[in-house]
Design an enzyme around this catalytic site. Structure first.
Site, mmCIF file in Angstrom:
data_model
loop_
_atom_site.group_PDB
_atom_site.id
_atom_site.type_symbol
_atom_site.label_atom_id
_atom_site.label_comp_id
_atom_site.label_asym_id
_atom_site.label_seq_id
_atom_site.Cartn_x
_atom_site.Cartn_y
_atom_site.Cartn_z
ATOM 1 N N GLU A 1 -70.325 -4.459 61.694
ATOM 2 C CA GLU A 1 -70.312 -4.414 60.231
ATOM 3 C C GLU A 1 -71.582 -5.016 59.653
ATOM 4 O O GLU A 1 -72.116 -4.515 58.648
ATOM 5 C CB GLU A 1 -69.082 -5.147 59.689
ATOM 6 N N ARG B 1 -74.003 -2.438 57.492
ATOM 7 C CA ARG B 1 -73.962 -2.738 56.063
ATOM 8 C C ARG B 1 -75.174 -3.540 55.610
ATOM 9 O O ARG B 1 -75.868 -3.149 54.670
ATOM 10 C CB ARG B 1 -72.675 -3.501 55.737
ATOM 11 N N ASP C 1 -65.383 6.814 65.043
ATOM 12 C CA ASP C 1 -66.096 7.808 64.247
ATOM 13 C C ASP C 1 -67.613 7.663 64.312
ATOM 14 O O ASP C 1 -68.351 8.652 64.490
ATOM 15 C CB ASP C 1 -65.622 7.759 62.790
ATOM 16 N N GLU D 1 -66.133 9.178 52.302
ATOM 17 C CA GLU D 1 -66.289 10.205 53.335
ATOM 18 C C GLU D 1 -66.131 11.628 52.807
ATOM 19 O O GLU D 1 -66.860 12.541 53.209
ATOM 20 C CB GLU D 1 -65.304 9.944 54.480
ATOM 21 N N THR E 1 -73.961 5.373 58.741
ATOM 22 C CA THR E 1 -72.526 5.546 58.520
ATOM 23 C C THR E 1 -72.049 4.930 57.212
ATOM 24 O O THR E 1 -70.963 5.245 56.744
ATOM 25 C CB THR E 1 -71.732 4.961 59.707
#
Length: 502
Positions: free
Chosen positions: A136, A140, A270, A406, A492
């Site tokens: 993360e 991010r 994913d 998404e 992502t």
């Protein structure tokens, strides 16, 4: 711009835990900046009047969300817009850092400078001793800093990204070659595992190659690139029951082996698949192992994961073992998180050189995106759930709506790849529903149940709303030259990186 419909009388449903009212640090007033210091965003002005008006409406939504965050949660990770409080998961001001590139792209100069000043004066990495998720933090925070650097050429952001990697360095000291899922910042030792998955890696936690390779590009230090390739090679060389599809957890106490036989394109796996394609694009196909892995995985996905519901909707199911689904129908489901896949298939269909299955991938990308869009507009709020079942007709099963990006991400890709105006209308319809049902006085809020009205709020707004949802909506109505897919690759979390030209 059409006015959103009147929001009905709304019942506020708080999170189960009590949220204390904080003493909030108010953001400083921004400095004045000459317009010329902001690069070529302004060269790509929209000329179509309808698209220009819609861009402006989305920009105003960003300003509303930003002002509310600034007043109620400045310097914290995320705002709780109903209680006007905040939440911290990484304690790194993630909303600020994840908003940097969105603010820049929208030309919100003053807000960008507010964010920059906080990064310069308050984001003190050397003094942090937090235990954080390595994945993360990379996708991010490291990504947000690197994207801001590439857009603005402001070396402050690159320096902060390099310092943050050094603070995370202990995660990469494992002799087994995989990073620890959790690490305490600024401790040069291996980190720990999640309490809910002791001794196991989540497969997607290895998907930090875009960020590492971008660090190598700008620092000329190959150690980042070496780490990226080592992680990828370990995961993709492990034996699987279905060639090209990787179960969601990895056992690591002894030798590497997958700890389950569950395969999905949803949570916990994913990012691995989209990274295969995106690293190929980032490096202009300079690393064929990523491209070959992507093609192998997509062939397997089309064979084993793609299903169609009785009412005619294509989706990506979960499978087990050698590709079986559960007899009770519980694997015939798809998460909203999986809705990125429509855009991924469309993106690959446009850029893979000489790809013989290009038309099939584009068609599949379109059909998956249709599923996610229509699965949203069929609800009472017009906003999608966290999960659908497809055993009979498409039905929401996890009904909360978290303002995720998404679905609009895939709509953005299909709009850019096909130039079909339909996708702009889809994007605008979703934005109108966000304005009608998720906008509140202090920003925007996730919903408890997207299938019922009046809306019930979750008192939550994740930073992905700033980095993904609003960015992809805005870019859908922008000229294709603004953050062109020919020149940029999105990670992502929606942070754009420039493709390597050398």
């Amino acid at each position: 711009v059409p006015q959103p419909q009147t929001v009905p009388q709304t019942q506020i449903v708080p999170e189960p835990q009590t949220v204390p009212q904080p003493q909030t640090q108010i953001a400083p007033e921004p400095q004045t900046v000459p317009q010329s210091s902001f690069y070529d965003v302004h060269e790509y002005q929209q000329t179509d009047q309808v698209s220009l008006e819609r861009q402006d409406a989305i920009k105003k939504a960003m300003q509303h969300a930003w002002r509310s965050y600034k007043i109620n949660a400045w310097g914290r990770d995320e705002i709780r817009p109903i209680s006007r409080s905040f939440s911290n998961t990484l304690s790194m001001g993630t909303t600020i850092i994840e908003s940097l590139d969105t603010l820049w792209i929208m030309g919100l100069n003053e807000e960008f400078l507010e964010a920059r000043e906080w990064v310069e004066k308050e984001f003190n990495i050397e003094s942090m001793s937090l235990s954080v998720s390595v994945f993360e933090t990379f996708v991010r925070v490291v990504a947000g800093l690197l994207s801001a650097y590439e857009l603005s050429s402001d070396k402050l952001f690159l320096d902060k990204a390099v310092k943050l990697f050094e603070a995370l360095n202990g995660a990469f000291s494992n002799s087994n070659g995989l990073p620890s899922p959790l690490v305490t910042l600024n401790r040069n030792s291996a980190g720990s595992f999640h309490s809910w998955a002791p001794g196991k890696y989540i497969t997607s936690e290895g998907a930090i190659q875009l960020e590492l390779k971008t660090l190598t590009r700008h620092t000329k230090n190959e150690k980042y690139n070496d780490i990226a390739d080592r992680i990828f090679d370990i995961i993709t060389s492990m034996p699987t029951k279905i060639d090209g599809l990787y179960p969601i957890t990895i056992e690591s106490r002894n030798t590497f082996a997958f700890a389950t036989d569950v395969v999905t394109f949803g949570a916990m796996a994913d990012s691995l698949y989209e990274n295969m394609l995106k690293v190929s694009l980032l490096t202009n196909f300079g690393e064929t192992n990523y491209l070959l892995a992507y093609l192998r995985s997509m062939a397997a996905a089309r064979r084993f994961l793609v299903k169609q519901s009785p009412d005619g909707y294509d989706y990506l199911s979960q499978v087990y073992g050698n590709g079986e689904t559960k007899p009770d129908g519980s694997s015939e489901k798809m998460e909203e998180l999986t809705c990125f896949a429509g855009g991924m298939f469309a993106l690959g269909s446009k850029y893979l050189p000489g790809f013989e299955d290009s038309k099939e991938h584009r068609s599949l990308g379109a059909s998956l995106t249709r599923t996610c869009y229509e699965g949203s507009i069929k609800t009472s709020t017009g906003l999608g759930p966290e999960e659908w079942s497809f055993r009979n007709v498409m039905t929401p099963t996890k009904k909360e709506h978290n303002l995720r990006g998404e679905t609009v991400e895939s709509i953005f890709y299909l709009s850019r790849v096909t130039d079909d105006h339909t996708y702009k209308e889809w994007a605008w319809h979703i934005f109108e529903k966000i304005e009608a049902h998720a906008r509140v006085p202090s920003g925007y809020s996730a919903l408890m149940d997207c299938t019922s009205l009046p809306a019930q709020y979750r008192d939550r707004l994740t930073s992905s709303f700033f980095s993904e949802t609003l960015k992809y909506l805005y870019l859908t109505f922008s000229p294709n030259e603004l953050i062109s897919l020919d020149k940029f690759v999105f990670n992502t979390r929606g942070h754009p990186f420039k493709k390597h030209s050398d």
